[in-house]
Design an enzyme around this catalytic site. Sequence first.
Site, short mmCIF file in Angstrom:
data_model
loop_
_atom_site.label_atom_id
_atom_site.label_comp_id
_atom_site.label_asym_id
_atom_site.label_seq_id
_atom_site.Cartn_x
_atom_site.Cartn_y
_atom_site.Cartn_z
N GLU A 160 3.18 -7.85 7.53
CA GLU A 160 1.89 -8.46 7.14
C GLU A 160 2.03 -9.55 6.08
O GLU A 160 1.33 -9.54 5.06
CB GLU A 160 0.94 -7.36 6.67
CG GLU A 160 0.62 -6.37 7.77
CD GLU A 160 -0.60 -5.51 7.50
OE1 GLU A 160 -1.13 -4.95 8.48
OE2 GLU A 160 -1.04 -5.46 6.34
N TYR A 219 -6.62 -2.69 12.98
CA TYR A 219 -7.47 -1.64 12.37
C TYR A 219 -8.94 -1.78 12.76
O TYR A 219 -9.84 -1.49 11.97
CB TYR A 219 -7.27 -1.62 10.85
CG TYR A 219 -5.95 -1.00 10.47
CD1 TYR A 219 -4.83 -1.77 10.20
CD2 TYR A 219 -5.80 0.39 10.49
CE1 TYR A 219 -3.60 -1.20 9.92
CE2 TYR A 219 -4.58 0.98 10.20
CZ TYR A 219 -3.49 0.18 9.92
OH TYR A 219 -2.27 0.76 9.64
N GLU A 241 0.99 -0.85 14.20
CA GLU A 241 0.14 -0.02 13.36
C GLU A 241 -1.25 0.08 13.97
O GLU A 241 -1.81 -0.92 14.37
CB GLU A 241 -0.01 -0.58 11.94
CG GLU A 241 1.18 -0.37 11.03
CD GLU A 241 0.90 -0.82 9.59
OE1 GLU A 241 1.85 -1.33 8.95
OE2 GLU A 241 -0.25 -0.69 9.13
N ASP A 268 0.82 -1.22 0.00
CA ASP A 268 0.00 0.00 0.00
C ASP A 268 0.85 1.26 0.00
O ASP A 268 0.76 2.10 0.91
CB ASP A 268 -0.90 -0.04 1.25
CG ASP A 268 -1.84 1.15 1.31
OD1 ASP A 268 -2.09 1.63 2.43
OD2 ASP A 268 -2.29 1.61 0.24
C1 GCU Z 1 -1.53 -2.12 6.57
C2 GCU Z 1 -0.16 -1.97 5.98
C3 GCU Z 1 0.17 -0.58 5.60
C4 GCU Z 1 -1.08 0.12 5.05
C5 GCU Z 1 -2.07 0.19 6.18
C6 GCU Z 1 -3.35 0.86 5.72
O1 GCU Z 1 -1.55 -2.59 7.77
O2 GCU Z 1 0.89 -2.51 6.72
O3 GCU Z 1 1.17 -0.62 4.63
O4 GCU Z 1 -0.78 1.38 4.57
O5 GCU Z 1 -2.42 -1.09 6.59
O6 GCU Z 1 -4.20 0.15 5.22
O7 GCU Z 1 -3.45 2.08 5.86
#
Ligand code: GCU
Length: 596
Positions: A416, A468, A505, A164
């Site tokens: 990931e 997330y 993250e 991403d």
């Molecule tokens: C993931 C990933 C990132 C990405 C992020 C997102 O976890 O590791 O590279 O940018 O999620 O979706 O914002």
Amino acid sequence: MGKEAGFKVAEMSVEERFERGLLNLSGFWSFKIDPERRGEREKWFEQDLPANWDRIYVPSPWNEQDSAYTWYMGTAWYSRDFYAPADWRGRIVALCFEGVNYRAKVWVNNFYLGEHEGGFTPFSFRAENALRFGEDNRVFVMVDNTLTKKTIPPGEGMNRTYFDFFHYGGIHRETYLLSTPRLYIDDATLRTDIDGVNGVVDIDAQIVNETGSKQSCKLVLKIFDGNKVVAEEREALVSEASSSRTVSRRLIVKNAKLWCPENPHLYKLRVTVAYGENEGDSVETRFGIRTIKVENGRILLNGRPVFLKGFGRHEDFPILGKTLTGAILRKDFGLMRELGCNSFRTSHYPYSRMHLDLADEYGFLVILEMPTVGLWQGVEKLDDPEIIEKVRRMTREAVQRDKNRPSVIMYSLFNEPDSQKEEFRALFKEAAEEARKNDPTRPITFASCRHLEDKALDMVDVLCFNFYYGWYTLCGDLEAASRTLSDTLDKLHEKHPDKPIIVTEFGADAIAGVHRDPPEMWSEEYQAELIETYWRVIRSKKYVVGGHIWNFADFRVGQSPGRTTLNRKGVFTRTRNPKLSVKKVRELFTSTPTYC
Ligand code: GCU
């Protein structure tokens, strides 16, 4: 000792230091894209430069220097002339590249020097046999950034990347020529420890002799604190013809100033080898005296348990793409310090040397991540020998580059990956072996998004998870997100009670300027509230020893329905303007102690 070479130790003056030759090749190069891959077949590297080649700046990716190249993925050619100093004749000359995305093939004066694969680690080729000294020379670099299921990172196109972030192409880091005498220091490795009030510095210096004959040398190891020599070792040694030998020595720094976030004290090691009539080579490397260990579910810096508070970052800026200049880095580090941040992960690839130089100076605790992101989705076999070979080589190149840095406290070997698959264990095992072979001193990890399904958590020293809840799942529901995060962390801790956990993250996209009351997704308010919600849970868990917000700043990505030209999870915009979260993050970070 001295006897070996019959060398009178006192001969060399204290200050003496041998300067290597350096020729920086930054600037405008001739440039041509080659979508049909004709260049190599038609031997463009043997021809005079046709007038219709474009000009492009190096170092910087090609993409944002001209809209004609923005979405270009494929082969492109770089070329420039340079003058090779006459007094380099007879010396070793290497053509060095700090970063070329993705594959590079290099010719000098029609001689093929070699090729390299991997966009974020340095490589070099011997060039002295191809050069004309005291004259102009021409270099051609064919760069190919075509993504496949077997490139690292993998993908299928500019908008079908398995990762991403935007897939830039080109020579995006420094390129230069380096010359040394034929007896030179090929490598210097440092390991530091603490013995009471003293610092213990173990040094391995690798000395290579290509002079064609046995040489009586003098080796001088000096540690500087500023301009003051605080430890020194001098000895005579014999270097056999065509030999490479590693000399290992221990120096003690009395009353050492330990490197740590609140006092990132740096020393400098200079290794000098002298021989013949005033010939010789010197290398210098900055270092800090510190120890890093994982014990009883804690990360110990100089024996004290630390808490990592910071960000996942990217090397991304308008027009410059992945080439963050000194000024941008200074801006970023100033902002991170002002926020009370003490740590970041080099998500998802090794950052530039300059980036990590500042981390050493600012006292940031860095998780150095390999470019091994996107090993999921279309990657057929994770334990494919071709993938394993590339992962091992890129890990080796990255560790070799940054092994002497005090700021680098851990290696993240993947981001990931499909670690819910058994076959990932085989790949992780290979990467871990490679990392430990090159540097057994640092803990290793990988950033998992598989959580309780993960099959490889027992293989790491520290557990790192990307979460997330409240964004990709439990959308808009921060209460549920908070509960789920708390439960999942507890369950993970239960499975691995002896391993510290870092939340590498968490975050939410916020379009700068979008405000909502009550907060809702994409608004600045929702981002701030999500970050606070997560921080509350993170701080409530004694076994969680760090949290990295995704992301420090908005960054460019490929085109997809889930992205509005940028990933907007930055707490700063792409040009470093603060969003509402910045105030909240400052509150949270400055009220979270570094030592826990
Ligand atoms: C993931 C990933 C990132 C990405 C992020 C997102 O976890 O590791 O590279 O940018 O999620 O979706 O914002």
